[in-house]
Design an enzyme around this catalytic site. Structure first.
Site, short mmCIF file in Angstrom:
data_model
loop_
_atom_site.label_atom_id
_atom_site.label_comp_id
_atom_site.label_asym_id
_atom_site.label_seq_id
_atom_site.Cartn_x
_atom_site.Cartn_y
_atom_site.Cartn_z
N CYS A 25 0.96 -1.10 0.76
CA CYS A 25 -0.18 0.15 -0.21
C CYS A 25 1.27 1.01 -0.31
O CYS A 25 1.81 1.34 1.21
CB CYS A 25 -1.17 -0.39 1.61
SG CYS A 25 -1.75 1.61 1.74
N CYS A 46 0.58 2.68 3.56
CA CYS A 46 1.40 2.70 4.54
C CYS A 46 2.70 2.56 4.35
O CYS A 46 3.89 2.77 5.34
CB CYS A 46 1.19 0.99 4.55
SG CYS A 46 -0.11 0.48 4.51
N ASP A 83 22.14 10.84 -34.51
CA ASP A 83 22.96 11.52 -34.57
C ASP A 83 23.32 10.24 -36.26
O ASP A 83 22.61 9.77 -35.94
CB ASP A 83 23.61 10.32 -33.80
CG ASP A 83 25.07 10.98 -34.07
OD1 ASP A 83 26.09 11.35 -34.35
OD2 ASP A 83 26.38 9.92 -33.41
#
Length: 692
Positions: free
Chosen positions: A12, A15, A392
């Protein structure tokens, strides 16, 4: 002292935030960094394992040292939350049976519901009450108030159903987050934990942490390579999909580099170790991906800020719903308190808080398994907003392995002598064109050069036979004859890059080298347009004629040639001002200023280049341009899913709140809606694990 740990049982986001706050309050802790996406923890200080676990005891969080082997996974039915949920279910069912038979006044029904609440929700209630006394308002606080409130007004059955459904949602949320994290955990298990090391002429199986750089390891057919190294003896095909995402095995022979976690398919190999276990390419990928998962994307930062004010707002709305109608309109207190409790339940921010991190974790982990290293949620999101891609040339649109096609002398030197002198100078250079010259002169007499110097954007110079020579481009002080110009233009029209060699202001000759265009370059440019890119640009230091020949062949819209590194940076800045978000793709070593200035810097061939892993925002590990449009598509899909998640989470809350006012939404329906929203958000995010 700094320690790194892995966390078990962290599911969680709220949490995780509380756990981090608890750790910061410990006097023995100086600093804390908690990575929710990767379940990792860094603690600086003298805190013991027991102290750290005590700080996470509210959610039964366990820790282990980062390199400590994980314990065998606990079977689903032995999980504490699952057991509590299972033990409470018979009392819940029994309570409803008695209630339906005996009515609301049955003490037995109340007793059974109370037992169901106590058995299934004691952890929730304990945490919620603790939070309430500390004025910490998270989802468990809201749930606790709702359950206690339901009991106070006599809705014991509703309270018991809320406890049970909340436990179900917690278990499913933990399972879903573990599923999302498995994309990285599976990478950790790829490399063998032991290596067959040759010591004193005998093979010895030792833990990879004890193998030393320079030692020889033996890899038999069908075995995975335990450490990075170079092949000393043998030849075989090696499947590198774990590192690069390539499904086709690559042939490896003496001198070739091999990576930990890749699979040796046919022949036996003897490999000399070049990196410690913690420094292998695979270890770096895992570390960088985990760090990327911890970095908050813009949308996640927005959700976090929103959630900070959202929860208090929900509590105020719930209070107003419970109090205003009875006071202002003579409503029944029990009915409106019930509706206020339903507002608390449906207002839980679970789905909203998890809507972004679960998508970011899943997308970054999925990309890593397919050879694309995305170094943060911010880069993942930005890639989906790219309107211009700047390339490039050498090593990106071309293979980066040019070959010398022509040597033309304009002086006293013959072609062979000119090439020998050029090779002597370029032997110290790392540029692909320099390597091409050295390769072309390998059968000629070797000459030594001294005082080598690289001049950024212009070329190189060195002393050969006590004379200073240069290789690169001519400047305005040098006189170039009509013959020279015609020869040079002819080379360039064929797509060759021309390097002039001279002494002082005298041009001695020209060396033409041609790089092979990647077979996929043209189709990739077209796929970029299909993926939503509006503009493509080539930025190169090469001559305009050579650049134009290659640019047109692959379908590049705008070609900027003869550029110094600073000029490339300025062009990137100009494109950003005029056209929006820009991605620059190069080899991760050259063009560093342009890569840094671009909104997303993308490096080719990250598997063999430490610099690419460290400097780029995104690294295409397999040196495969096909991964570029796929990455942009993944980013767009991730952005779409994040928006869907946020819209769904908030939309469902608004709908549920509207249904509460007329009394159409019960407490258990509210928790079911919240649980359903969380699950749908997670499952929607897990769709990112499918496809390319």
């Amino acid at each position: 002292m700094r320690q790194h740990y892995r966390l078990e049982g962290l599911s969680c986001a709220n949490c995780a935030a509380k756990f981090e706050r608890n750790l910061r309050e410990l006097p023995s802790v100086e600093d804390v960094q908690l990575n929710f996406g990767a379940s990792k923890l860094m603690v600086e200080g003298e805190a013991s394992v027991k102290e750290i676990e005590r700080a996470g005891a509210f959610d039964d969080i366990k820790i282990r040292f980062e390199h400590e082997k994980a314990a065998a996974p606990v079977p689903f039915w032995r999980n504490k939350e699952v057991q509590s949920m299972a033990y409470s279910l018979p009392f819940l069912i029994g309570g409803w049976i008695v209630f339906l038979q005996s009515g609301e006044e049955s003490y037995w029904a109340v007793l059974l519901f109370a037992l169901s609440i106590a058995i299934g929700g004691w952890r929730l209630l304990l945490t919620g009450l603790t939070n309430l006394f500390r004025f910490e308002f998270d989802m468990k606080t809201l749930m606790t108030i709702a359950i206690i409130g339901a009991a106070v007004i006599g809705e014991w059955g509703e309270g018991a159903v809320v406890v049970f459904l909340f436990a179900v949602s917690e278990v499913l949320e933990r399972f879903s987050m573990d599923k999302a994290r498995n994309s990285i955990r599976s990478l950790m298990d790829i490399a063998p934990q032991q290596a067959a090391v040759l010591r004193n002429g005998k093979e010895r199986m030792v833990p990879v942490e004890e193998a030393e750089i320079g030692e020889i390891i033996v890899i038999r057919p069908g075995q995975k390579i335990p450490l990075d190294g170079t092949v000393e003896n043998g030849s075989s095909f090696v499947n590198q999909s774990a590192i690069t995402g390539e499904s086709v095995a690559v042939q490896k022979a003496v001198g070739d580099e091999v990576f930990a976690g890749t699979l040796n398919e046919e022949g036996a190999l003897k490999v000399r170790i070049t990196k410690w276990a913690e420094d292998t390419t695979l270890a770096k990928i895992i570390h960088l991906v985990e760090e990327a998962q911890a970095e908050k994307a813009p949308s996640q930062a927005f959700v976090d800020r929103f959630a900070k004010y959202y929860t208090p707002a929900i509590m105020i709305i719930a209070l107003l719903v419970a109090v205003l109608p009875p006071l202002a309109a003579g409503g029944v207190w029990s009915e409106w308190i019930y509706r206020g409790l339903a507002v608390l339940v449906v207002g839980c921010p679970c789905a909203l808080v998890i809507s972004t991190p679960v998508a970011i974790v899943t997308a970054i982990g999925h990309a890593a398994k397919r050879g694309v290293l995305i170094k943060g949620g911010v880069h993942l999101e930005t890639a989906g907003k790219i309107t211009t891609v700047a390339f490039d040339k050498t090593g990106t649109l071309t293979k980066g392995t040019p070959e010398v096609t022509e040597v033309k002398t304009f002086s006293y030197m013959d072609s062979s002598t000119l090439l020998s002198y050029a090779a002597a100078i370029e032997r110290y250079s790392q540029h692909p064109l320099g390597r091409a010259i050295v390769e072309a002169a390998k059968d000629l007499p070797s000459i030594d050069a001294e005082q080598f110097e690289s001049i950024t954007g212009k070329g190189v110079q060195a002393v050969v036979n006590k004379e200073l020579y240069w290789i690169g481009r001519a400047d305005e002080r040098m006189s170039i004859t009509k013959e020279m110009n015609e020869t040079i233009d002819e080379f360039r029209k064929n797509g060759s890059t021309v390097m002039l060699m001279g002494q002082g202001e005298q041009i001695l000759g020209a060396i033409a080298a041609k790089d092979t265009i990647r077979e996929e370059s043209k189709s990739i440019v077209q796929k970029l347009y299909e993926a939503g890119v509006k503009k493509t640009v080539m930025l190169t230091g090469d001559h305009a004629l050579s650049a134009s020949s290659i640019g047109k062949a692959v379908g590049i819209q705008h070609i900027e040639a003869e550029l110094m590194p600073q000029q490339k940076l300025e062009i990137i800045r100009k494109i950003q001002q005029e056209d929006g978000k820009v991605a620059m793709i190069g080899d991760g070593i050259n063009d560093a200023p342009a890569l840094a200035m671009a909104d997303v810097g993308i490096a080719m061939g990250g598997a063999g280049t430490d610099a690419a892993l460290e400097t780029a925002d995104i690294a295409l590990m397999a040196d495969d341009l096909h991964q570029l449009p796929e990455t942009i598509s993944l980013s767009k899909k991730t952005l779409k899913i994040i928006k869907q998640n946020i819209a769904f989470a908030l939309g469902l809350k608004v709908l549920a709140l509207l249904l509460i006012i007329p009394g159409w939404l019960t407490l258990w329906m509210a928790i079911f809606a919240d649980m359903g929203a969380t699950l749908i958000v997670v499952l929607n995010s897990l769709r990112l694990m499918k496809g390319k």
